[in-house]
Design an enzyme around this catalytic site. Sequence first.
Site, PDB file in Angstrom:
ATOM      1  N   ALA A   1     -34.604  55.837 -15.662  1.00  0.00           N
ATOM      2  CA  ALA A   1     -36.015  55.566 -15.359  1.00  0.00           C
ATOM      3  C   ALA A   1     -36.670  56.681 -14.536  1.00  0.00           C
ATOM      4  O   ALA A   1     -37.706  56.484 -13.915  1.00  0.00           O
ATOM      5  CB  ALA A   1     -36.197  54.223 -14.643  1.00  0.00           C
TER       6      ALA A   1
ATOM      7  N   ARG B   1     -38.112  58.651 -18.273  1.00  0.00           N
ATOM      8  CA  ARG B   1     -36.842  58.481 -18.977  1.00  0.00           C
ATOM      9  C   ARG B   1     -36.583  56.983 -19.172  1.00  0.00           C
ATOM     10  O   ARG B   1     -36.967  56.172 -18.329  1.00  0.00           O
ATOM     11  CB  ARG B   1     -35.701  59.082 -18.154  1.00  0.00           C
ATOM     12  N   HIS B   2     -35.923  56.637 -20.272  1.00  0.00           N
ATOM     13  CA  HIS B   2     -35.546  55.230 -20.498  1.00  0.00           C
ATOM     14  C   HIS B   2     -34.702  54.709 -19.327  1.00  0.00           C
ATOM     15  O   HIS B   2     -34.146  55.484 -18.558  1.00  0.00           O
ATOM     16  CB  HIS B   2     -34.758  55.115 -21.807  1.00  0.00           C
ATOM     17  N   GLY B   3     -34.559  53.402 -19.235  1.00  0.00           N
ATOM     18  CA  GLY B   3     -33.793  52.794 -18.145  1.00  0.00           C
ATOM     19  C   GLY B   3     -32.294  52.762 -18.423  1.00  0.00           C
ATOM     20  O   GLY B   3     -31.819  53.363 -19.396  1.00  0.00           O
TER      21      GLY B   3
END
Length: 470
Positions: free
Chosen positions: A396, A83-85
Site C-alpha cells: 500500500a 501500490r496494491h495492499g
Amino acid sequence: MLPSFTPTHGLLLAVLSQLSTRLSCSSMANLDIPKIAIYFGTKTRYEEVNPHLQRDLLSVNTSVLRPPPTERCSPVHLTAVIRHGSRYPTAKNIRRILKLNQLVRTEASGPSRSSAAWLQDIRSRWEPWYTEDMDGQLVTKGRDDLHHLARRLATLFPSLLSEENMRKRRIRFISSSKHRCVSSVEAFQEGLQQHWRHHEFSHEVDDQLMRFFERCRSYVEGVENNRTALLEVEKFKHGEEMEGVRKKMAEKLGLPLDSLTPDLVEAAFFLCSYELSIKSVHSPWCFLFDESDAKVLEYKSDLKQYWKRSHGHMISSLSSCPLFHHIFRTLDKAGRPRRSTEASPEPASILVGHAETLLPLLSLLGLYKDQTPPTAINYHSQHGRSFRSGRIVPYAANLLLVLYDCSGGPRLQMLINEMPLQFPGLREDAPLYRDVRATYRHLLDGCNFATECEGQGSHGVGGRRPNTEL
Ligand SMILES: *[C@@H]1O[C@H](CO)[C@@H](O)[C@H](O)[C@H]1NC(C)=O
Ligand SMILES: *[C@@H]1O[C@H](CO)[C@@H](O)[C@H](O)[C@H]1NC(C)=O
C-alpha cells in the site's frame, strides 16, 4: 445484475465495517509484532513504516500538508500512485515455502542446539496452508490496507475526495490489470464509499501506464532477462554474510548444511513476513532470525530492487517515462489558470500499480539515490543508506502529489507514504510548481518511451527533439 443499495443497506454496511474496523484495530494493538518486521523489504506492512497506525488505522496528522504559511493556499488536485495492499505469495515462493516445510519435516533429524518451543511448533504444529492457486492475490488485510488509506486521504483532502466530486464522477481511477491491483482499487473505492455513503464507481485498466516495465523492450532485454544485470545480487547471495545466516539457520534446525539453499533461507524469512502481513500472527518461523540476520536478508532484497528496478540501471527508471508524462500532463491541466465559467479541473487521480511501478518512477524523480551504490561487497558501509525498499515500497505504498492554488502561484508538494519529502535540489516542502517543472525540464522535454525503450532515433534524455507527447 448490480446490487441495489437502499439507504438502510448503506447504513448497515457502514455500521458493519465500523465494527470490523474497531475489531481489527483492537486486535492490532494486542499483536505481538516480530522485531524483524521492519526488515521485510517489499513485504513490509505499511504499519511498520507508519507506526502510529498500529494504534489507530484512521489517524491523520494534517501537519504533513505544508504549503507556506505566508500564502493563502488551497489544494486543487491530488495525484496518488499507490501500490496494491498485502497479498499472498506468488506461486514461485509458495513452492519454495512448501519445499522448506518438507525439508524440515523429513531431514531435520540431526541434533539441534535448541529445544525451544518455537522449534517444536515448526516441526509438529505448523501447518502449511498455502496453495499455489493463491498466486499473488490480494488478501483481506490487503483490502483493509487500501480501504483505510482511502479514508485517511478523504480526511486529509476533504475538498478533493469529496462527496460531490465522487457523485459527479470527477475522480479518475486507473489500475494495472493484475487481479491484486483491481481488488485494491475496489477496496480504495469502498473506503471512500464508506466515508461518504456513495456507491457508484468505475475504473480504467491501463497497463501501458501501470505496467510500463514489461513493455519496455530495452529494459526487458537489458535487465529483466539479463543475468549479468543482477550480478551483485547473485554474488551477495553466495557471499560471506548470507553464508553466515545460512549456517546459523541450518544449525538451529538441525539440518545438513548442503540441503539448505540460500533460496530456502529466504523462503523462511518470507514465511515469517507472510504470516504477519496476511494473518497478523507472529509465526514460529520468525525465531530462526535475529536482527543481524534480518538486516542481511533485507540487504539482499534491497540489492535486487536497486539493480532490477531502480538506480542500478538507467533504463529501469526511464521505462517509467509514460507514467511520468501522464502525471505532469494531469498536473499541468489542473494548475492552468481558467475563467470562472470553465469546468474545474480533475480533483484527483488515483493510480494503482505495483512496487515495480513506483520504484522506477521514484528513481526517475531522483529520489533515494545514495552516493555509493549498494554492491555485494560493501554491505558494512551501507547501514545508513536511504535506499531501503521496506521504507519506500511496503504494501500500500504511495506517492502523493498535491497541487495547491496559492496567492503567489501554483505549488506542488510530494509525500511518500503520507510523509513529506522534498524534491531533489528544492528546499521547500511545497515549492512553486514552475520550479518543480524547471527541476525536471530535461525529462519533460525528453524521456521518450519510443527512443529509450524501442531504440528509435538517437535522442536520449535531454535530446534536442522536444517530446511530442507533451
Ligand atoms: C503531527 O506531526 C507533527 C510533525 O509533523 C508532530 O510534531 C505532531 O506532534 C503530530 N501530531 C500528532 C497529534 O500526532
Ligand atoms: C546485460 O547487463 C550487463 C551489465 O549491466 C551489460 O553490460 C550488458 O550489455 C547487458 N546485456 C544486454 C543484452 O543488454
